[in-house]
Design a protein around this motif. Sequence first.
Motif, PDB file in Angstrom:
ATOM      1  N   GLY A 116     -64.731 -28.190 -80.550  1.00 42.67           N
ATOM      2  CA  GLY A 116     -63.820 -27.882 -81.357  1.00 42.67           C
ATOM      3  C   GLY A 116     -63.274 -26.516 -81.690  1.00 42.67           C
ATOM      4  O   GLY A 116     -64.173 -25.517 -81.393  1.00 42.67           O
ATOM      5  N   THR A 151     -62.897 -31.653 -87.693  1.00 42.28           N
ATOM      6  CA  THR A 151     -61.619 -31.515 -86.873  1.00 42.28           C
ATOM      7  C   THR A 151     -61.357 -33.107 -86.404  1.00 42.28           C
ATOM      8  O   THR A 151     -62.193 -33.768 -85.990  1.00 42.28           O
ATOM      9  CB  THR A 151     -61.691 -30.759 -85.328  1.00 42.28           C
ATOM     10  OG1 THR A 151     -62.364 -31.288 -84.632  1.00 42.28           O
ATOM     11  CG2 THR A 151     -62.194 -29.461 -85.768  1.00 42.28           C
ATOM     12  N   SER A 198     -58.913 -29.483 -89.342  1.00 44.93           N
ATOM     13  CA  SER A 198     -57.682 -29.469 -88.416  1.00 44.93           C
ATOM     14  C   SER A 198     -57.309 -31.007 -88.065  1.00 44.93           C
ATOM     15  O   SER A 198     -57.932 -31.539 -87.825  1.00 44.93           O
ATOM     16  CB  SER A 198     -58.179 -28.903 -87.046  1.00 44.93           C
ATOM     17  OG  SER A 198     -56.985 -28.624 -86.019  1.00 44.93           O
TER      18      SER A 198
END
Length: 233
Positions: A208, A85, A112
């Motif tokens: 996360g 992420t 992400s």
Amino acid sequence: MARNESLVAMNGTQISYIGHDSKVIPDFLGDRYGRFAKRLDLSFNQLRSLAGLKVFTGLEELVVDNNLLGNDLRLPRLPSLHTLTLNKNQLTDIEALLEHLADVTPALEYLSLLGNEACPNQLVSPDKDEDDYQRYRYFVLHKLPHLKFLDTRKVTVREVMEANARGAFMKVVKPKSESVSNEPRSENNPTTYSPLPQGSRDARNHKGVFAKCRYVYYGKHSEGNRFIRNDQL
């Protein structure tokens, strides 16, 4: 050294070094934890480089939200990394980033990029809409075909098929060359909106997060030169 090490939160093979305004990954993290760490959270710092990760050879999860990472980001080869992420950094060149990740993170399944210009989410880029974001997803899945989860959504079978068929032609145009501020964020100039789930925004209790977004946008912009499928005619 002892004082810095006392700031590290450790739970077995999970290491957290969050909210210390560090500009580089401290050497002691790699020296002491690099050989056995499986999960590393470096969020809410001021990192511009991840060069210090070279000793974390067995890393499986990496969370680096809310830092200052830009298009010069380089990761060492992390063959076991399946979750990454990079929310709320300064990434704008999506193609270069994806090509690099394809090369150094062959096992990546969860990614992400929310809060970066490279991710054209309509909630942080008013000139973008859901079509722009969907095109971005197709392009990412074309470059990283093994992903199972991207940003707030699970990858669907239909998306995989579309990415295989047309993903190469769905690159979202890179934002106009406006210099991204390199000044550290301060409490005097807070970000008024974040698309990230609450758990990823709190520096004191960060983790996360992959989850559904509670906002839905249905607007369309007539910007021209859009990719139109036969079923949309």
